[in-house]
Design a protein around this motif. Structure first.
Motif: not given
Length: 387
Positions: A199, A213, A217
């Protein structure tokens, strides 16, 4: 851009994908211990990427079951006769400064063992992600060294006197504990770590809020382990605030007789087994670090490491490495063998400043001098082998 280290057997691998660069410590069988070559390559890549406008995010990780178990002790032992190790020492302290002050967003993915100099590559980062398999410790004093690589700056800034406790007793912290005390920023279950890395790669950005952020997650809120030493902090503060090593040991032993303090005895055994010289040097360094700046701590630690590896007051470093890493008889013969026999005069000598040209040269503030002070520009290359 897309570039990968050509030699998969190299001790450090570097991969560039879009605006993200990944650096991997690649000595898994040796728990990614830090050799001269490791330091050279890490410094090279970090400098390159900080100067490269295309690089926005740097990910730092280790291959196998460790991030890094710290400095390569066998390297130090092998280099004891010709000062070989002094080059890597200079390079490592210079590198520590740049890691602390790195201008690009960095994320460490810390899966497994992270000790000593290895932790110096993770703790200072903006984002340091740990898992349930992460184990942190500072074992240097136990083999006659001292808590180095900026940890005389980091440890005194932990809660209470936890820093003194960790470095004198070789106590371990779990990943959850590391987050609790500020040695790591996020806890992510190990099965999610690869997905998190992917990611971050696809994020293709170094924006701190965006990176945070993404990490959040995958991260979970954690509480320290039930048996953690963090629940013993009141006792630790009471004992490890003492000024001298002898007072700390005496106070800690006295506390061991109180109900509920049975945990002290195995810790005390480890403490008493360590090098008295290493312990005394370490304690003073951590105590001084409470009021020192990062550059002051690094320069002090550089002197201490140089003096220890050159056996200025003791050969305990090499005896400790022999006993725990070479012969593995686990029976070091410290000289002197007890704290009371380690004189203050000898400890003072270890902390005495070098002449200006022999000090660690850190760059002055400002972008123009950002990467000054390298080993090649010091006097040390010409002095190698001349003790």
């Amino acid at each position: 851009m897309a570039e990968e280290s050509l030699n998969a057997n190299e001790v450090v691998l570097a991969e560039e994908t879009g605006h993200v660069s990944v650096i991997t410590l690649n000595r898994p069988r040796q728990l990614n211990v830090i050799s001269s070559r490791v330091v050279e390559l890490v410094a090279k890549y970090l400098e390159k990427w900080e100067k490269d406008d295309d690089t926005k995010l740097v990910i730092f990780k280790g291959a196998g079951r460790a991030f890094s178990a710290g400095g390569d002790l066998k390297m130090f032992y092998a280099g004891r006769k010709d000062d070989f190790c002094l080059e890597v020492v200079y390079r490592m302290y210079w590198l520590c400064y740049h890691i602390h002050t790195y201008q690009k967003t960095m994320v460490a993915l810390v899966h497994g063992i992270v000790m000593g100099g290895g932790a110096a590559m993770t703790v200072p980062l903006k984002f340091s992600v740990v898992t349930e398999n992460t184990v942190f410790s500072m074992p240097e004093a136990s083999v006659g060294l001292h808590s180095d690589c900026s940890f005389s700056y980091i440890l005194p800034r932990l809660p209470g006197y936890l820093g003194e406790y960790l470095t004198l007793t070789n106590a371990r912290l779990s990943g959850k504990d590391m987050v609790a005390v500020g040695l790591a920023t996020h806890f992510v279950p190990s099965e999610k770590l690869n997905e998190l890395e992917n990611r971050l790669l696809s994020l293709n950005s170094g924006d701190e809020n965006a990176v945070r952020n993404v990490i959040e997650e995958f991260s979970i809120d954690v509480l320290p382990e039930e048996e953690t030493i963090l629940n013993k902090l009141q006792t630790i503060n009471k004992c490890f605030c003492k000024e001298s090593l002898e007072e700390i040991i005496e106070s800690f032993e006295a506390e061991g007789w109180n109900n509920g303090n049975e945990w002290i005895w195995p810790v005390l055994k480890v403490l008493k087994r360590a090098s008295p010289t290493g312990l005394k040097i370490t304690l003073r360094s951590i105590q001084e670090g409470r009021t020192q700046t990062l550059p002051e701590c690094l320069k002090k630690e550089f002197r201490l490491t140089m003096n220890l590896l050159r056996s200025v007051v003791s050969e305990d470093v090499y005896e400790g490495i022999r006993a725990f890493s070479i012969d593995k008889d686990n029976a070091p013969k410290w000289n002197p063998p007890t704290p009371g026999e380690v004189s203050n005069e000898k400890i003072d000598l270890m902390f005495k400043p070098f002449s200006p040209e022999l000090e660690l040269h850190l760059p002055a503030e400002g972008k123009a001098s950002r990467w000054d002070g390298k080993y090649e520009d010091s006097v040390y290359p010409s002095l190698r082998g001349n003790k």
